[in-house]
Scaffold this active site. Structure first.
Site, mmCIF file in Angstrom:
data_model
loop_
_atom_site.group_PDB
_atom_site.id
_atom_site.type_symbol
_atom_site.label_atom_id
_atom_site.label_comp_id
_atom_site.label_asym_id
_atom_site.label_seq_id
_atom_site.Cartn_x
_atom_site.Cartn_y
_atom_site.Cartn_z
ATOM 1 N N HIS A 9 16.595 52.072 -7.004
ATOM 2 C CA HIS A 9 15.564 50.766 -5.447
ATOM 3 C C HIS A 9 17.088 51.252 -4.742
ATOM 4 C CE1 HIS A 9 11.829 49.142 -7.328
ATOM 5 N NE2 HIS A 9 12.486 50.578 -7.568
ATOM 6 N N GLU A 16 18.602 48.442 -3.370
ATOM 7 C CA GLU A 16 18.725 47.137 -3.349
ATOM 8 C C GLU A 16 19.892 47.382 -5.188
ATOM 9 O OE1 GLU A 16 14.470 45.699 -3.417
ATOM 10 O OE2 GLU A 16 15.339 47.506 -3.118
ATOM 11 N N CYS A 35 11.638 44.383 -5.398
ATOM 12 C CA CYS A 35 10.592 43.931 -7.085
ATOM 13 C C CYS A 35 11.452 42.851 -7.948
ATOM 14 C CB CYS A 35 10.403 45.310 -7.242
ATOM 15 S SG CYS A 35 12.105 46.372 -8.314
ATOM 16 N N CYS A 78 14.837 44.056 -9.199
ATOM 17 C CA CYS A 78 15.511 44.741 -8.143
ATOM 18 C C CYS A 78 16.189 43.462 -8.228
ATOM 19 C CB CYS A 78 15.740 44.942 -6.878
ATOM 20 S SG CYS A 78 15.404 46.697 -6.963
#
Length: 162
Positions: free
Chosen positions: A84, A86, A112, A115
């Site tokens: 991801h 992040e 999410c 993260c």
């Protein structure tokens, strides 16, 4: 705009959100293009976009594992070859010896829960995002941690402006 004419400058939040959208253009995900920017004291610490780990074929090249398995958005994030945005921003900061303590995350989508946990432990002090993501656990964890989360455009987001 004609030369010499000065337009209205973007706020700091607008500036960093626009950079997050530019970063997202590097994404190799076939489902969503996400960009993230970690900022402290109006200085960019690191950026990240979603895609496969370095040296591993991208979804653009080999297809989407989640699509092949019929996994809906917001579920079973572990069944993805991508990292991801992040996570990549945190990893890039770590690779270059940059502390994320006290930083603000600007992200094109709500983090999410995976993260969210990383952002909490990375010492992020504020999250600004635009697009929603179907993950109630992420919102719950960030709230429990007392981490301010602001949806860009929902209110006058300009705490970094001064």
């Amino acid at each position: 705009m004609p030369e010499g004419e000065v337009g209205q400058r973007p706020s700091w939040d607008e500036y960093f959100m626009e950079i997050a959208y530019l970063v997202a253009k590097r994404s190799t995900c076939l489902r969503r293009q996400i960009g993230a920017v970690l900022v402290r004291n109006k200085h960019i610490l690191s950026t990240g976009y979603n895609g496969a780990p370095s040296g591993v074929p991208h979804c653009l090249d080999v297809g989407c594992t989640r699509e092949k398995l019929g996994i809906p958005s917001g579920q079973q994030q572990e069944n993805c070859r991508g990292i991801h945005a992040e996570q990549n921003a945190i990893i890039q900061a770590a690779l270059h010896g940059v502390s994320t303590e006290g930083a603000t995350l600007y992200c094109t989508n709500q983090p999410c829960n995976l993260c969210a946990k990383m952002l909490i432990n990375a010492g992020i002090k504020r999250i600004v995002y635009e697009g929603e993501y179907p993950d109630d656990l992420a919102r719950e964890l960030l709230s429990e941690a007392g981490l301010p989360v602001e949806r860009w455009g929902a209110v006058d987001n300009d705490a970094e402006h001064s």
